[in-house]
Motif scaffolding. Structure first.
Motif, mmCIF file in Angstrom:
data_model
loop_
_atom_site.group_PDB
_atom_site.id
_atom_site.type_symbol
_atom_site.label_atom_id
_atom_site.label_comp_id
_atom_site.label_asym_id
_atom_site.label_seq_id
_atom_site.Cartn_x
_atom_site.Cartn_y
_atom_site.Cartn_z
ATOM 1 N N UNK A 1 0.807 -1.232 0.000
ATOM 2 C CA UNK A 1 0.000 0.000 0.000
ATOM 3 C C UNK A 1 0.835 1.274 0.000
ATOM 4 N N UNK A 2 1.973 1.276 0.674
ATOM 5 C CA UNK A 2 2.770 2.510 0.757
ATOM 6 C C UNK A 2 3.401 2.892 -0.575
ATOM 7 N N UNK A 3 3.416 1.970 -1.536
ATOM 8 C CA UNK A 3 3.943 2.280 -2.861
ATOM 9 C C UNK A 3 2.874 2.790 -3.816
ATOM 10 N N UNK A 4 1.619 2.807 -3.392
ATOM 11 C CA UNK A 4 0.494 3.216 -4.230
ATOM 12 C C UNK A 4 0.101 4.649 -3.878
ATOM 13 N N UNK A 5 0.103 5.519 -4.860
ATOM 14 C CA UNK A 5 -0.204 6.932 -4.602
ATOM 15 C C UNK A 5 -1.705 7.136 -4.493
ATOM 16 N N UNK A 6 -2.452 6.585 -5.439
ATOM 17 C CA UNK A 6 -3.908 6.705 -5.396
ATOM 18 C C UNK A 6 -4.555 5.620 -6.246
ATOM 19 N N UNK A 7 -5.841 5.438 -6.011
ATOM 20 C CA UNK A 7 -6.652 4.509 -6.799
ATOM 21 C C UNK A 7 -7.971 5.201 -7.097
ATOM 22 N N UNK A 8 -8.362 5.234 -8.359
ATOM 23 C CA UNK A 8 -9.659 5.815 -8.719
ATOM 24 C C UNK A 8 -10.644 4.706 -9.063
ATOM 25 N N UNK A 9 -11.902 4.976 -8.810
ATOM 26 C CA UNK A 9 -12.954 4.030 -9.165
ATOM 27 C C UNK A 9 -14.092 4.789 -9.845
#
Length: 369
Positions: A256-264
């Motif tokens: 998770x700490x490597x993920x900046x954002x997730x859009x849905x």
């Protein structure tokens, strides 16, 4: 990814190293043209202009604005994304792709001119605001990586500043020439994701889900930050479990700490796209769901169906990656409140949320927040 049968080039373009590199990696000898008319006429005469245009490359310069704001709409909350307009159209062939209906005709254009990009970006890099900039609004960001120096140029350009992040959004795995660059965490490699069923049936010529996630893991191993976009989400029997499995698969590959954002965001489309899907993808059933006309005049799934799906996915995100910024692409207050329990309704509130995520994950100057 790019394997054209015809290549056109503006006759007044200088043969810079950038253009020479591109020409050396596509087979047909470029045909010189005075303007875009011969290219447009050729594509318009085809029985399937959309399909034909994927094999015609036009090397030109951007005659308009290189930097543009996301078109968005006043009726749904927008993230205030900034677009770097470096090309148009795509070689992959997704049934739902808005580019099939957006361009008249569609043209696979490469906008050359590194000096123009430098002139457009330098004021942003010297300013007093954070910018989230992407090249994937009118094209796939990385179909160009095997044939062009543009992605590498941009990664290195962004690495030298702390005011902006570059997001390269793709359905490919074309990242190999970028991995060893000095990116300084200022480039986010991001993938549009879907269920294996939808990728196989609706996304011709794209990388499979497993390949996309392996590429994301490889990018993270080289220090890149990554992002994911569940857009469009399709509603079909068993879709809830299928999309939950995609979320779990993502975090089997990256932390998770490597993920900046997730859009849905669920599938939405302009009404006239339906006839294009029916003609080009006669076996597709995606235009025949429970749709209503939204406030933006696009066809959208009935709101209670959207909310029910979003709530399922939000529960998984809270369990697996509670610290990752998850946001809606173009939804209203009711959907936000019933899904996440809050609504970024103040001007620029969603933009600030994502700016903070970029600052935290990518090392931007947080004094600008």
């Amino acid at each position: 990814m790019i394997n054209p049968t015809r290549v056109f080039i503006d006759k007044d373009l200088n043969l810079t190293p950038e253009i020479e590199y591109l020409i050396s990696r596509v087979k047909p000898t470029p045909e010189k043209v005075g303007d875009s008319r011969p290219v447009y006429d050729l594509i318009n005469q085809a029985d399937d202009p959309v399909g034909f245009a994927k094999k015609v490359l036009y090397i030109t310069s951007n005659k308009g604005a290189l930097i543009r704001q996301c078109p968005g709409t006043s009726y749904y909350t927008c993230c205030d994304y900034t677009i770097l307009h470096c090309g148009t159209f795509c070689t992959m062939d997704c049934a739902y792709c808005i580019l099939q209906a957006y361009f008249h005709p569609p043209v696979l254009q490469y906008f050359a001119g590194f000096d123009q990009y430098t002139a457009a970006l330098d004021p942003i890099f010297q300013g007093n605001n954070i910018f989230r900039i992407g090249t994937g609004e009118y094209t796939d960001s990385l179909i160009w990586e095997p044939v062009s120096l543009m992605p590498r140029f941009l990664v290195e350009k962004f690495a030298a500043q702390d005011r902006a992040v570059l997001e390269l959004k793709t359905k490919t795995v074309n990242i190999d020439t970028l991995l060893d660059l000095n990116h300084n965490r200022k480039t986010i490699l991001s993938w549009s994701v879907n269920t294996p069923e939808m990728i196989a049936s609706q996304e011709r010529g794209t990388a499979g889900l497993a390949a996309r996630l392996k590429a994301a893991a490889k990018a993270v191993s080289k220090g890149f930050r990554v992002a994911f976009h569940f857009d469009p989400i399709f509603l079909y029997p068993g879709c809830e479990n299928a999309y939950e499995n995609v979320i779990e698969a993502i975090f089997d590959h990256v932390r998770p700490k490597d993920v900046v954002w997730i859009s849905i965001g669920t599938f939405r489309f302009m009404p006239h796209l339906k006839s294009i899907i029916e003609a080009r993808f006669p076996e597709s059933t995606i235009p025949y769901g429970e749709f209503i006309t939204g406030l933006d005049n696009k066809m959208r799934y009935f709101k209670p169906l959207r909310i029910a799906m979003y709530q399922r996915l939000a529960a998984v995100f809270r369990q697996i990656a509670p610290d990752v910024a998850v946001y809606f692409c173009m939804e209203d207050e009711e959907v936000w409140m019933k899904t996440f329990g809050f609504f970024p309704g103040k001007p620029k509130a969603l933009a600030h949320m994502l700016d903070r995520a970029a600052a935290d994950r990518c090392g931007l100057d947080n004094r600008l927040l």
